[in-house]
Design an enzyme around this catalytic site. Sequence first.
Site, PDB file in Angstrom:
ATOM      1  N   CYS A  21       0.824  -1.201   0.000  1.00 34.73           N
ATOM      2  CA  CYS A  21       0.000   0.000   0.000  1.00 34.73           C
ATOM      3  C   CYS A  21       0.870   1.267   0.000  1.00 34.73           C
ATOM      4  O   CYS A  21       1.449   1.601  -1.010  1.00 34.73           O
ATOM      5  CB  CYS A  21      -0.982  -0.043   1.166  1.00 34.73           C
ATOM      6  N   HIS A  43      -3.838  -5.219  -0.238  1.00 34.36           N
ATOM      7  CA  HIS A  43      -3.525  -5.795   1.075  1.00 34.36           C
ATOM      8  C   HIS A  43      -3.570  -7.322   1.057  1.00 34.36           C
ATOM      9  O   HIS A  43      -4.633  -7.922   1.215  1.00 34.36           O
ATOM     10  CB  HIS A  43      -4.509  -5.270   2.124  1.00 34.36           C
ATOM     11  N   GLU A  89      -2.579  -9.279   3.321  1.00 35.79           N
ATOM     12  CA  GLU A  89      -2.915  -9.853   4.635  1.00 35.79           C
ATOM     13  C   GLU A  89      -4.423 -10.004   4.791  1.00 35.79           C
ATOM     14  O   GLU A  89      -4.893 -10.867   5.521  1.00 35.79           O
ATOM     15  CB  GLU A  89      -2.334  -8.991   5.758  1.00 35.79           C
TER      16      GLU A  89
END
Length: 384
Positions: free
Chosen positions: A265, A359, A361
Amino acid sequence: MGLPSHAPTPAILVLEDGRVFRGDSYGATGETFGEAVFNTGMTGYQETLTDPSYHRQIVTMTAPHIGNTGVNDEDPESSRIWVAGYVVRDPARVPSSWRSRRSLDDELRAQGVVGISGVDTRALTRHLRERGAMRAGISTVETDAEALLARVRASGAMAGAELSGEVSTDAAYVVPARPGPWGEAKRFTVVALDLGIKTMTPARMAERGIEVHVLPATASIEDVLAVEPDGLFFSNGPGDPAATTGQVALLQDALGRGLPYFGICFGNQLFGRALGFGTYKLVYGHRGINQPVMDRTTGKVEVTAHNHGFAVDAPLDRDTETPYGVASVSHVCLNDDVVEGLELRDAAGALRAFSVQYHPEAAAGPHDAAYLFDRFCDLMEGRA
């Protein structure tokens, strides 16, 4: 748990261009200002609220019913709620989940987050899509829209704002590696620069045998090297990447030393700037958990989670020579061709560093891109 006992207080939302929405107070009473944006996720509101990347933003949820699973103590992405304000259409009257500890309304109130409910969020979202993200204010103490508009226009803009220092950790800390199929618990040591890092990010690295040393955003190259890391990681975070200079210089120094790098990001945007590319502000940004992205190195399409209002200005059709190697766009958004990833290779074609705008994750969200953490491990092993 019964229905809320408090009566709703009238609230008003005013956008920078003069558009006015009226509704009821949701969360704390008072007044707040920030950049009005929208999030298209139908779940994950607790992770959204506690994502430091939303610092100084008033978030509108496009899903009409919010708060139905309440708030728990396991899912926050940081130690507090970071959004400047919250806009929902139809908040749940009673949360229903075995994991719930309190209602979302109560949590917003406890943390002093001013919100508004009963708003036509579809109309608001369409307005922001047409006019772009803009400054806004929510108030439960002001009934005069013109008076609130004047304060909105006097508030700070997101463009030009350097905010990572406001959300970063004050002191370094370590997230230990976890044992895995490789046997020993620790495989690598990584320095993670906290520009607004989410809890799940070092957790994803730790479960792959990475000992993560999280350093403040103000860390120097000497602080990084003192850890003797196998790799360097830059996290997500808020603000304008063009206003950030210290971290870019640190990254350039690390790249010059050959330190393997992975960024997510904001870490993608700063990687772009370190390589000599520009950045620019998107009209209304990407914020949601259902964005299609192609990994151009494999040809595979991933459904991904996004939260960014800025993007890297890099050419999609050619490689770029940099002082650190050959840079190219590795990932692209299939909705609008926005750059979603970069990679840096040496003259022989070996991967040296990479980053993604989204993202991997993904909490809450899809897990299609979790392989990128394995790619980082491969890079540090010299097998990428």
